[in-house]
Design a protein around this motif. Sequence first.
Motif, short mmCIF file in Angstrom:
data_model
loop_
_atom_site.label_atom_id
_atom_site.label_comp_id
_atom_site.label_asym_id
_atom_site.label_seq_id
_atom_site.Cartn_x
_atom_site.Cartn_y
_atom_site.Cartn_z
N LEU A 217 -34.66 6.69 -86.86
CA LEU A 217 -34.94 5.47 -86.10
C LEU A 217 -36.42 5.12 -86.05
O LEU A 217 -36.78 4.07 -85.53
N GLY A 218 -37.26 6.01 -86.55
CA GLY A 218 -38.68 5.70 -86.62
C GLY A 218 -39.43 5.74 -85.30
O GLY A 218 -40.52 5.18 -85.18
N VAL A 219 -38.87 6.42 -84.31
CA VAL A 219 -39.54 6.55 -83.02
C VAL A 219 -40.65 7.59 -83.15
O VAL A 219 -40.42 8.69 -83.68
N SER A 220 -41.82 7.29 -82.69
CA SER A 220 -42.96 8.21 -82.84
C SER A 220 -42.78 9.46 -81.98
O SER A 220 -42.07 9.45 -80.97
N LEU A 221 -43.43 10.54 -82.40
CA LEU A 221 -43.37 11.80 -81.65
C LEU A 221 -43.97 11.65 -80.26
O LEU A 221 -43.55 12.31 -79.31
N VAL A 222 -44.96 10.78 -80.12
CA VAL A 222 -45.57 10.53 -78.81
C VAL A 222 -44.53 9.94 -77.86
O VAL A 222 -44.37 10.38 -76.72
N VAL A 223 -43.79 8.96 -78.36
CA VAL A 223 -42.77 8.29 -77.53
C VAL A 223 -41.64 9.26 -77.17
O VAL A 223 -41.21 9.33 -76.02
N THR A 224 -41.15 10.03 -78.17
CA THR A 224 -40.06 10.96 -77.89
C THR A 224 -40.49 12.05 -76.91
O THR A 224 -39.72 12.45 -76.03
N THR A 225 -41.73 12.50 -77.04
CA THR A 225 -42.24 13.51 -76.10
C THR A 225 -42.28 12.95 -74.67
O THR A 225 -41.87 13.61 -73.72
N ILE A 226 -42.73 11.72 -74.53
CA ILE A 226 -42.81 11.09 -73.21
C ILE A 226 -41.41 10.84 -72.65
O ILE A 226 -41.14 11.14 -71.48
N VAL A 227 -40.52 10.33 -73.50
CA VAL A 227 -39.15 10.02 -73.06
C VAL A 227 -38.43 11.27 -72.58
O VAL A 227 -37.80 11.28 -71.51
N PHE A 228 -38.50 12.35 -73.36
CA PHE A 228 -37.81 13.58 -72.98
C PHE A 228 -38.48 14.26 -71.79
O PHE A 228 -37.81 14.95 -71.01
N SER A 229 -39.78 14.08 -71.63
CA SER A 229 -40.46 14.59 -70.44
C SER A 229 -39.93 13.90 -69.19
O SER A 229 -39.64 14.54 -68.18
N ILE A 230 -39.80 12.58 -69.27
CA ILE A 230 -39.28 11.79 -68.15
C ILE A 230 -37.82 12.18 -67.86
O ILE A 230 -37.43 12.36 -66.70
N ALA A 231 -37.02 12.35 -68.93
CA ALA A 231 -35.62 12.73 -68.76
C ALA A 231 -35.50 14.10 -68.10
O ALA A 231 -34.65 14.31 -67.22
N LEU A 232 -36.37 15.03 -68.50
CA LEU A 232 -36.34 16.38 -67.92
C LEU A 232 -36.75 16.35 -66.45
O LEU A 232 -36.10 16.97 -65.60
N ILE A 233 -37.82 15.63 -66.15
CA ILE A 233 -38.28 15.52 -64.75
C ILE A 233 -37.21 14.87 -63.89
O ILE A 233 -36.95 15.30 -62.75
#
Length: 274
Positions: A114-130
């Motif tokens: 999907l071409g999502v950057s590693l920065v975005v995925t890191t932020i998204v999964f951090s938010i999901a985990l929190i």
Amino acid sequence: MNQINSTDSKLAFDEASTGSLLAEKMLNKVPEVTIFFWIIKIMATTVGETAADFLSETLKLGLTITTVIMSIFLIIALFYQFKAKKYVPKIYWLTVVLISIVGTLITDNLTDNLGVSLVVTTIVFSIALIATFAVWYRSEKTLSIHSILTVKREIFYWCTVLFTFALGTAGGDLISEGLDIGYWKAAIMFAALILIDFLAYYRYKLNAVLAFWIGYILTRPFGASLGDFLSQPHADGGIGLGTVGTSVLFLLFILIIVIYLTNVEKDTNRKSVD
């Protein structure tokens, strides 16, 4: 009247005893946190990285097909994990290995397909985990793995584990590849952070639950970086063991330790924390 009160008291005592026994059985579904726990956890994270690459790239199944196949296996493993009445090492650790692979594939699909950057995925999964931690704590007033007494708490637990693996893959790849630090340097950096967490708990009395989850999160990018360092060719900064060799080696070690734990019951969790 005294006889009725006595009967009521006995019934209440029996109900409390039954509830206590049921809670004890649920507790046994999560292992005690010993050195074996962390060894298998790190190996499972490494396998998650290398096995995902082996299936999707070496066998040329592709990310989509690999994700579908491994997700089906994970659902089956989770079914037996939830169905079990006590902690069963082979079921629990099989589930961890599979959720490690699926967590890696989720991140890889987002970045590669999907071409999502590693920065975005890191932020998204951090938010999901929190968010998962927040909902879990608000609902149950605890995040301790020693308090997995109900199906609801077990669902929170496995959702948290999945997000830690997905986040660890994204964060590990971001540090080692996105920032061009390199696999072995990234592995050393995450190992140092794990050591700091360890010392903060044992020397400076960091909250046990907080220390556990920090360590759990950090072991994922450490294992991912280690797996890439071992499996990737020299030209890409690895030592060239390959995804097959690395996966087989670590799976063999996991199998040996799980067989040992099954026989000696060294990691059976008997603690109770509400």
